[in-house]
Design a protein around this motif. Sequence first.
Motif, short mmCIF file in Angstrom:
data_model
loop_
_atom_site.label_atom_id
_atom_site.label_comp_id
_atom_site.label_asym_id
_atom_site.label_seq_id
_atom_site.Cartn_x
_atom_site.Cartn_y
_atom_site.Cartn_z
N UNK A 33 0.84 -1.21 0.00
CA UNK A 33 0.00 0.00 0.00
C UNK A 33 0.87 1.25 0.00
N UNK A 34 1.93 1.24 0.77
CA UNK A 34 2.81 2.40 0.87
C UNK A 34 3.55 2.66 -0.45
N UNK A 35 3.96 1.60 -1.12
CA UNK A 35 4.67 1.77 -2.40
C UNK A 35 3.72 2.28 -3.47
N UNK A 36 2.46 1.81 -3.42
CA UNK A 36 1.48 2.23 -4.44
C UNK A 36 1.20 3.73 -4.36
N UNK A 37 1.25 4.27 -3.14
CA UNK A 37 1.01 5.71 -2.97
C UNK A 37 2.02 6.51 -3.80
N UNK A 38 3.20 5.98 -3.94
CA UNK A 38 4.21 6.65 -4.76
C UNK A 38 3.96 6.51 -6.25
N UNK A 39 2.83 5.90 -6.66
CA UNK A 39 2.46 5.80 -8.06
C UNK A 39 3.07 4.59 -8.78
N UNK A 40 3.67 3.70 -8.00
CA UNK A 40 4.29 2.53 -8.64
C UNK A 40 3.25 1.45 -8.88
N UNK A 41 3.47 0.61 -9.92
CA UNK A 41 2.69 -0.62 -10.03
C UNK A 41 3.31 -1.62 -9.05
N UNK A 42 2.47 -2.18 -8.17
CA UNK A 42 2.97 -3.15 -7.19
C UNK A 42 2.25 -4.48 -7.43
N UNK A 43 3.01 -5.55 -7.54
CA UNK A 43 2.45 -6.90 -7.68
C UNK A 43 2.75 -7.65 -6.38
N UNK A 44 1.69 -7.95 -5.61
CA UNK A 44 1.85 -8.69 -4.36
C UNK A 44 1.57 -10.16 -4.63
N UNK A 45 2.50 -11.01 -4.27
CA UNK A 45 2.35 -12.42 -4.59
C UNK A 45 2.92 -13.27 -3.46
N UNK A 46 2.88 -14.61 -3.63
CA UNK A 46 3.32 -15.47 -2.53
C UNK A 46 3.85 -16.79 -3.05
N UNK A 47 4.58 -17.48 -2.17
CA UNK A 47 5.03 -18.84 -2.48
C UNK A 47 4.80 -19.76 -1.29
N UNK A 48 4.61 -21.08 -1.46
CA UNK A 48 4.39 -21.64 -2.78
C UNK A 48 3.08 -21.13 -3.36
N UNK A 49 3.09 -20.87 -4.67
CA UNK A 49 1.89 -20.36 -5.33
C UNK A 49 2.22 -19.15 -6.18
N UNK A 50 1.22 -18.27 -6.37
CA UNK A 50 1.44 -17.02 -7.08
C UNK A 50 1.09 -17.06 -8.55
N UNK A 51 0.95 -18.26 -9.12
CA UNK A 51 0.46 -18.42 -10.50
C UNK A 51 -0.52 -19.60 -10.43
N UNK A 52 -1.42 -19.75 -11.40
CA UNK A 52 -2.41 -20.85 -11.29
C UNK A 52 -1.75 -22.22 -11.12
N UNK A 53 -0.72 -22.51 -11.90
CA UNK A 53 -0.06 -23.82 -11.78
C UNK A 53 0.61 -24.00 -10.43
N UNK A 54 1.28 -22.95 -9.96
CA UNK A 54 1.98 -23.04 -8.68
C UNK A 54 0.99 -23.13 -7.52
N UNK A 55 -0.19 -22.51 -7.66
CA UNK A 55 -1.20 -22.64 -6.60
C UNK A 55 -1.70 -24.10 -6.52
#
Length: 211
Positions: free
Chosen positions: A26-48
């Motif tokens: 949230x803090x990085x987005x305020x600076x106007x950046x595109x932020x992609x929040x993801x996780x592991x294991x997972x983060x893509x349909x196959x990895x999930x």
Amino acid sequence: MAQGRFITFEGGEGAGKSTQLKRLAARLEVGGREVVATREPGGSPGAESIRELVLKGAADRWSPVTETLLMYAARRDHVERVIRPAVGRGAWVVCDRFADSTRAYQGAAGGTDPGLIAALETFTLEETRPDLTLIFDLPVHVGLERAHARAGSEMRFESKGQAFHERLREGFLAIARGEPQRCAVIDATGSLEEVEARVWTAVEDRLLVHG
Ligand code: Z5A
């Protein structure tokens, strides 16, 4: 085009990574950046789908070596389909766990040969490495109390016992000692606001001021 960044959040159970990742995003987005929040294991349909296999069931469902291979199959898909394209278009990727979790869980705590893990890292990740890794550190009993109190927690790793979790903590701290230029240890004790301030100081210092 703005330069993309890749930040990973690491540490033992209940250290507060997921909570702080949302706050940092949230803090990085305020600076106007595109932020992609993801996780592991997972983060893509196959990895999930692989996540479902690896996190459910009895504590000894998979051997540490099999877990390592499953984690790396998931990670390759996540890197190829989500992380690399996002960083390539200038986004800031914030990821809840990444390769250091395999080193610490399957390696330091689980006993998998570090040489196997290093070879998989080299082959699978290629040039995709975190710019900054935040290693959340707190006493094991505090983290496990927090994790048990949290609703919807996956129990496979949490049920592995105190000695496993002590090896895990030391494993993460050893990674930080070995790669101080990439890793910042975050004292995860104290209030949400205190930990958030420590995270922001590390990000500002490593990537915004001196990055
Ligand atoms: N794993 C692996 O073995 N190998 C690998 O390569 C990878 C993963 C990538 C993923 O589980 C599991 O996969 C993980 C390692 C293994 N082991 N387990 N279990 P997961 O995704 O279900 O969960 P996790 O990543 O382990 O999350 P966690 O460590 O349990 O939690 P956390 O993200 O660090 O904490 P949180 O969810 O933000 O907070 C936990 C609770 O504490 C929650 O109720 C908060 O409100 C509370 N909290 C947070 N901060 C505070 C403070 N400062 N004070 C008080 N309370 C707080």
